[in-house]
Enzyme design. Sequence first.
Site, PDB file in Angstrom:
ATOM      1  N   GLY A   4       0.797  -1.213   0.000  1.00 57.30           N
ATOM      2  CA  GLY A   4       0.000   0.000   0.000  1.00 57.30           C
ATOM      3  C   GLY A   4       0.835   1.271   0.000  1.00 57.30           C
ATOM      4  N   MET A   5       2.061   1.194   0.547  1.00 53.45           N
ATOM      5  CA  MET A   5       2.885   2.397   0.649  1.00 53.45           C
ATOM      6  C   MET A   5       4.029   2.425  -0.345  1.00 53.45           C
ATOM      7  SD  MET A   5       3.177   3.248   4.701  1.00 53.45           S
ATOM      8  CE  MET A   5       4.334   4.551   4.318  1.00 53.45           C
ATOM      9  N   GLY A   6       4.222   1.369  -1.123  1.00 51.82           N
ATOM     10  CA  GLY A   6       5.319   1.418  -2.069  1.00 51.82           C
ATOM     11  C   GLY A   6       5.743   0.067  -2.556  1.00 51.82           C
ATOM     12  N   VAL A  51       9.179  -2.789  -2.882  1.00 51.59           N
ATOM     13  CA  VAL A  51      10.452  -3.222  -2.302  1.00 51.59           C
ATOM     14  C   VAL A  51      11.255  -3.900  -3.403  1.00 51.59           C
ATOM     15  CG1 VAL A  51      11.580  -4.651  -0.565  1.00 51.59           C
ATOM     16  CG2 VAL A  51       9.435  -3.504  -0.012  1.00 51.59           C
ATOM     17  N   LYS A  82      13.312   0.005  -0.149  1.00 52.20           N
ATOM     18  CA  LYS A  82      11.892   0.323  -0.165  1.00 52.20           C
ATOM     19  C   LYS A  82      11.677   1.688  -0.802  1.00 52.20           C
ATOM     20  CE  LYS A  82       7.684   0.208   2.589  1.00 52.20           C
ATOM     21  NZ  LYS A  82       7.091  -0.188   3.875  1.00 52.20           N
ATOM     22  N   ASP A 133       0.813  -3.391  13.057  1.00 53.96           N
ATOM     23  CA  ASP A 133       0.415  -4.059  11.812  1.00 53.96           C
ATOM     24  C   ASP A 133       1.046  -5.443  11.715  1.00 53.96           C
ATOM     25  OD1 ASP A 133      -0.992  -4.293   9.448  1.00 53.96           O
ATOM     26  OD2 ASP A 133       0.535  -3.314   8.225  1.00 53.96           O
TER      27      ASP A 133
END
Length: 472
Positions: free
Chosen positions: A34-36, A38, A53, A152
């Site tokens: 969701g944020m990027g 890797v 990342k 999380d």
Amino acid sequence: MEPWGREGSRQAPDAGERMPAGRYRLVSLLGRGGMGAVWRAHDEHLDREVAVKELRLPEHLDEAGRRTWIARLEREARAAARLRHPGIVTVHDRVTGEDGRPWIIMELVRGRSLEDLLKADGPLPPDRVARIGLQVLDALRAAHQAGITHRDIKPANVLLEDDRAVLTDFGIAAVEGDATLTSTGAVLGTPAYMSPEQVSGHEVAAASDLWSLGATLYAAVEGRPPFGGATTGAVFVAIATRDPDPSVHAGPLEPVLRALLRRDPSQRPTAGQLHTRLAALARDRQPAPPTVVQPPDPPPGRTRPRALRWREVKLLLVALGGVLALGLAAVPLAAFTDITQQKGREKRDNARYLANREAVERMTSIPGKVVTVKRANDVDKVYVESELCDDATFAARKCDVDGMVESVLTWGRGQPSVMSIRLNDPKDECQQNPGCEFTVVSRGRPEISEVGIYSQYLSEPDRSIVLGFRVG
């Protein structure tokens, strides 16, 4: 085995041409979230492989939203960089790209995530899940001691490299002293693995991470999370209002999962208690599941009084006559069997607890001043709280750590059932939250299953030695 799952060999068209900070050459895509993304990359300066990342900003963000996303990745870098633990992915560096976006440079874990393993191979046996849980718990305890709540924990964030389990992705971690980066109503976390207090918008603490760990271990043995629903709202309602479905494949791990998934955070086991239970399961020392107590065989020439037992069943059936009218006569019989099994378990638990209590009462020379002897959440275990340092002495920072540790070691070595005892942690951790623990190897009964000098979790003293006993 490909690093970080099944996408480890995917070659991006421009991978070899991109080099953040002029030194980390991107090689292949490991995964997207969701944020990027890797990437597997090669550090041209140190000639080693690393994981990188990359922050990927959602489209149509205004400048304020852009700053929030960048700040969130910055917080992940800060949170993970504060931690030094073999069970936590190491952060090597943080660099900024030409467009102002940050990149996090991390160690490359050559393995799959727990989520990918479950998708490929299905549920895992309880003893392996216990070993994975024990390693993740150790990583969480290091984070919690550093003032960091992960928030999380889920199978996708547990990486498996041979026999090593590694916790990653501190992207939404709560760090003591940091202001929140989310707007009101924003959902941070993965719904199926969020604790009841998290979905209700209440304060998230270490106990919340333990709930999410329980949900992750549940998924590992069952092949699915403990709660589900057609929508995110349905999942949230289930987590906040219901108990999870009983685990059918967890075996001796089932009581641990049930305790971790209690809705009330204060009723969940502490990290120390959980460590003791998982360590026993990982070593295959957990007692076999209780069996139903059967009445003794009758003397020769006599038969078991079946009529009396049937009268008890008939009374139950009459009370549930409405159910019988629907043709479900088997339901009360099953209920009767469950009641019988429950009574048998309670009887055995009480017997073990009394045996443990007697063992404690026979012991002498326990260090400090015994404050209380109480029954633990494990139902058959006894906890002893003994004050090693009173409030005034602790407040003045006059506690003699060397003396406290030595008194515990001397006491343990003098117990007939103790083969060896040693301090696991640096001595200075005994005066920090949550405290320090000892490893005890027992050679008989009573088995001393937990020893520590704790500074929290306890009802009375500031500093206590906590002793757990289990018999049978």
